[in-house]
Design a protein around this motif. Structure first.
Motif, PDB file in Angstrom:
ATOM      1  N   ARG A  48       0.892  -1.260  -0.132  1.00 39.25           N
ATOM      2  CA  ARG A  48       0.007   0.017   0.076  1.00 39.25           C
ATOM      3  C   ARG A  48       0.805   1.302  -0.117  1.00 39.25           C
ATOM      4  N   ALA A  49       1.749   1.266   0.800  1.00 35.61           N
ATOM      5  CA  ALA A  49       2.826   2.460   0.844  1.00 35.61           C
ATOM      6  C   ALA A  49       3.676   2.718  -0.228  1.00 35.61           C
ATOM      7  N   ARG A  50       4.220   1.577  -0.969  1.00 38.76           N
ATOM      8  CA  ARG A  50       5.007   1.447  -1.808  1.00 38.76           C
ATOM      9  C   ARG A  50       4.325   2.206  -3.265  1.00 38.76           C
ATOM     10  N   GLY A  64       1.075   3.900  -3.285  1.00 38.58           N
ATOM     11  CA  GLY A  64       0.223   4.820  -3.037  1.00 38.58           C
ATOM     12  C   GLY A  64      -1.211   4.453  -3.024  1.00 38.58           C
ATOM     13  N   GLN A  65      -1.486   3.221  -2.423  1.00 39.22           N
ATOM     14  CA  GLN A  65      -2.980   2.918  -2.521  1.00 39.22           C
ATOM     15  C   GLN A  65      -3.660   3.296  -1.163  1.00 39.22           C
ATOM     16  N   GLU A  66      -4.903   3.510  -1.166  1.00 42.61           N
ATOM     17  CA  GLU A  66      -5.831   3.982  -0.024  1.00 42.61           C
ATOM     18  C   GLU A  66      -5.862   2.519   0.714  1.00 42.61           C
ATOM     19  N   SER A  67      -5.895   1.318   0.123  1.00 48.42           N
ATOM     20  CA  SER A  67      -6.127   0.291   1.241  1.00 48.42           C
ATOM     21  C   SER A  67      -5.641  -0.813   0.108  1.00 48.42           C
ATOM     22  N   VAL A  68      -5.515  -2.039   0.701  1.00 47.95           N
ATOM     23  CA  VAL A  68      -5.078  -3.218  -0.066  1.00 47.95           C
ATOM     24  C   VAL A  68      -5.856  -4.416   0.564  1.00 47.95           C
ATOM     25  N   LEU A  69      -6.443  -5.224  -0.373  1.00 45.97           N
ATOM     26  CA  LEU A  69      -7.436  -6.445   0.447  1.00 45.97           C
ATOM     27  C   LEU A  69      -6.696  -7.581   0.554  1.00 45.97           C
ATOM     28  N   GLU A  99      -9.690  -8.518   5.165  1.00 44.26           N
ATOM     29  CA  GLU A  99      -9.008  -7.336   5.628  1.00 44.26           C
ATOM     30  C   GLU A  99      -8.758  -6.314   4.588  1.00 44.26           C
ATOM     31  N   PHE A 100      -9.090  -4.961   4.784  1.00 44.24           N
ATOM     32  CA  PHE A 100      -8.940  -3.758   3.822  1.00 44.24           C
ATOM     33  C   PHE A 100      -7.736  -3.147   4.693  1.00 44.24           C
ATOM     34  N   VAL A 101      -6.441  -3.494   4.326  1.00 42.63           N
ATOM     35  CA  VAL A 101      -5.365  -2.988   5.048  1.00 42.63           C
ATOM     36  C   VAL A 101      -5.126  -1.365   4.612  1.00 42.63           C
ATOM     37  N   GLY A 102      -5.158  -0.420   5.619  1.00 42.72           N
ATOM     38  CA  GLY A 102      -4.895   0.826   5.230  1.00 42.72           C
ATOM     39  C   GLY A 102      -6.360   1.579   5.271  1.00 42.72           C
ATOM     40  N   ALA A 103      -7.519   1.061   5.140  1.00 42.60           N
ATOM     41  CA  ALA A 103      -8.839   1.529   5.068  1.00 42.60           C
ATOM     42  C   ALA A 103      -9.346   2.199   6.462  1.00 42.60           C
TER      43      ALA A 103
END
Length: 226
Positions: A127-129, A131-136, A222-226
């Motif tokens: 997600r950080a690398r 630039g995503q809001e979230s990763v499923l 899980e939506f990681v970062g959401a």
């Protein structure tokens, strides 16, 4: 084929890392599938796209994301997981805020020998690398096991346009499913809350798909970062 792929990713990590010990990373044996360490124990859905795509003919939906695939595999290896392939998919997602559907090119990464903590860490780094809001993420669990909150199902012979039109036309499906992914072989992949299993089955049948419980797998979403 899978063994060669894993070896190649380990080589990339070793060459590209400034810390020599990374090249010797090994998957946690306790997180491996019994009797088959290369069987996926989790899925990760991600993309490197940060732009909105509303046209199904957009050239970005033809991107095969090969460099992205290698980069995510390398992140998985650095976090003591085994990447065992990925599936190129095109997704359709409904925005309640904008009240329209968007398209997205992404990959479903199949990871073996990874537990929930490592999976979350991998997703956070992806997600950080990119630039995503979230990763499923989806961690597989046996039916009836504790901690199940979702399921993933595959439905054959549903193309992207057919899924798009059905989702847009169905307010219940838009709210409950939000979106889904379609492979190049026209297999629809849906990840949904366990409470929405029956509404999802009814949606699939309305679209003309065949619901097969054999393709239903249960786990922790899980939506990681959401």
């Amino acid at each position: 084929m899978i063994a060669a792929r894993v070896a190649a990713v380990f080589a990339v990590v070793f060459v590209g890392s400034s810390v020599g010990a990374v090249g010797a990373a090994q998957a946690a044996p306790g997180a491996c599938a019994a009797g088959d360490p290369l069987r996926p124990t989790a899925e990760l859905f991600a993309t490197d796209n940060t732009e909105t795509i509303t046209d199904p003919a957009d050239h970005r939906l033809r991107n095969r994301l090969e460099g992205f695939e290698l980069a995510v595999d390398a992140i998985a290896v650095r976090n003591v997981a085994l990447p065992v392939g990925s599936t190129l998919v095109s997704g359709v997602f409904w925005s309640q805020e904008r009240h329209h559907a968007t398209y997205e090119r992404s990959r479903e990464f199949h990871l073996a020998c990874v537990d929930g903590a490592d999976l979350g860490r991998i997703a956070q780094q992806v997600r950080a690398r990119f630039g995503q809001e979230s990763v499923l993420t989806f961690e597989h669990r046996a039916a009836g096991a504790p901690g199940i909150d979702a399921f993933i199902v595959e439905v054959a012979d549903i193309d992207l346009r057919r899924f798009h039109d059905a989702l847009v036309a169905d307010p219940v499906a838009r709210e409950r499913l939000v979106g889904g992914s379609v492979t190049e072989q026209n297999t629809l992949i849906l990840v949904a809350d366990i409470a929405d299993l029956e509404p999802t089955r009814r949606f699939v049948e309305r679209v003309g798909g065949t619901w097969d419980f054999v393709t239903v797998r249960y786990g922790d979403r899980e939506f990681v970062g959401a």
